[in-house]
Design an enzyme around this catalytic site. Sequence first.
Site, mmCIF file in Angstrom:
data_model
loop_
_atom_site.group_PDB
_atom_site.id
_atom_site.type_symbol
_atom_site.label_atom_id
_atom_site.label_comp_id
_atom_site.label_asym_id
_atom_site.label_seq_id
_atom_site.Cartn_x
_atom_site.Cartn_y
_atom_site.Cartn_z
ATOM 1 N N VAL A 167 92.757 21.902 13.521
ATOM 2 C CA VAL A 167 92.964 23.164 12.810
ATOM 3 C C VAL A 167 91.607 23.643 12.296
ATOM 4 O O VAL A 167 90.990 23.003 11.449
ATOM 5 C CB VAL A 167 93.964 22.993 11.651
ATOM 6 C CG1 VAL A 167 94.173 24.316 10.929
ATOM 7 C CG2 VAL A 167 95.289 22.446 12.170
ATOM 8 N N ASP A 168 91.154 24.787 12.807
ATOM 9 C CA ASP A 168 89.828 25.310 12.457
ATOM 10 C C ASP A 168 89.950 26.795 12.147
ATOM 11 O O ASP A 168 89.974 27.635 13.054
ATOM 12 C CB ASP A 168 88.852 25.077 13.609
ATOM 13 C CG ASP A 168 87.419 25.456 13.241
ATOM 14 O OD1 ASP A 168 87.203 25.868 12.089
ATOM 15 O OD2 ASP A 168 86.533 25.334 14.100
ATOM 16 N N SER A 169 90.012 27.124 10.854
ATOM 17 C CA SER A 169 90.126 28.531 10.460
ATOM 18 C C SER A 169 88.827 29.291 10.674
ATOM 19 O O SER A 169 88.798 30.518 10.539
ATOM 20 C CB SER A 169 90.543 28.628 8.986
ATOM 21 O OG SER A 169 89.577 28.007 8.150
ATOM 22 N N GLY A 170 87.750 28.595 10.994
ATOM 23 C CA GLY A 170 86.481 29.265 11.264
ATOM 24 C C GLY A 170 86.290 29.619 12.721
ATOM 25 O O GLY A 170 85.315 30.293 13.061
#
Length: 396
Positions: free
Chosen positions: A259-262
């Site tokens: 999970v990588d919101s960037g």
Amino acid sequence: MLITVYCVRRDLSEATFSLQVSPDFELRNFKVLCEAESRVPAEEIQIIHMERLLIEDHCSLGSYGLKDGDVVVLLQKDNVGPRAPGRAPNQPRIDFSGIAVPGTSSSRPQHPGQQQQRTPAAQRSHGLASGETVGVPQGLGSPGLIRSMLLSNPHDLSLLKERNPPLAEALLSGSLETFSQVLMAQQREKALREQERLHLYTADPLDREAQAKIEEEIRQQNIEENMNIAIEEAPESFGQVTMLYINCKVNGHPLKAFVDSGAQMTIMSQACAERCNIMRLVDRRWAGVAKGVGTQRIIGRVHLAQIQIEGDFLQCSFSILEDQPMDMLLGLDMLRRHQCSIDLKKNVLVIGTTGTQTYFLPEGELPLCSRMVNGKDESSDKEITHSVMDSGRKEH
């Protein structure tokens, strides 16, 4: 006139003080004043001014060209005879950033019985709370003694592993010869740095190059001090955090998704796409290059697929990367589309459109490419444990 004295003792400890004297003050009397401030016997004091050694004790300071505001360097002579009992210097120290060990016991004789009695006391009175120095008995210059002392103290050994990895690796290799070679090499390097620093302090104060080097040295000292304070006050800042992974399924195949919101888009590796049997859906018209920390080639795009998180089946699109170590990365496009939120307090990913929660994986369940502790670190910890245990058995 006010004279500033920069003192360097034989054990490489330093001190700075100022003396108010007159220009007609004789050098021998000036050395007596320096003895009171530096605790270095007057007969062992060497005074250096502007890279020149002041020799004639009966000459006045003014005759040597000293004036108000000048700086002189005080060096303690080497290879002198035994000291009087009341003039013993401070205990030398080991600097784990450079491992500067004092000279051999030939210049300061000491009986073996006294050394055995003072070693535990010195270790108790000089801890490594700051991680910089540790008390060592007078005359401890043998690599074998230093090695035994470090192996018998797990706390100092762990700090050595953190602050001076090359020496710690040589220590844990089990070879005294290797440890001695690394130790002596670091001693020589530290001595060269000290000589260069003394040269800078005695150089022309109007020399731009010398001032630039002094400025750089002060900057490095501030960096070291800042790091030591951080280690004491906020040691957690030196640790590593586990990345956010969740369990999911694509086309019935279980995966661990990062999970990588960037990240701007959701991506999948080519190998993972082949395992999930969705390579037949890749639209190669969307080929390109993904740019981030590095660059990777995008093979194409799967416009629509289903991803299962817990009991929810969510629509998602994937960009297929040719060479990607992790199987799948959930980017901001998917997280925004399903109104996902990262709750670090509960350690869960919340699917906003359904209210479903899924826990982030602990470190032991992460893919091998994302675990912060690798086999080398684990083996090093085991080596430390075995070395300490072996040292204890040999002593008994």
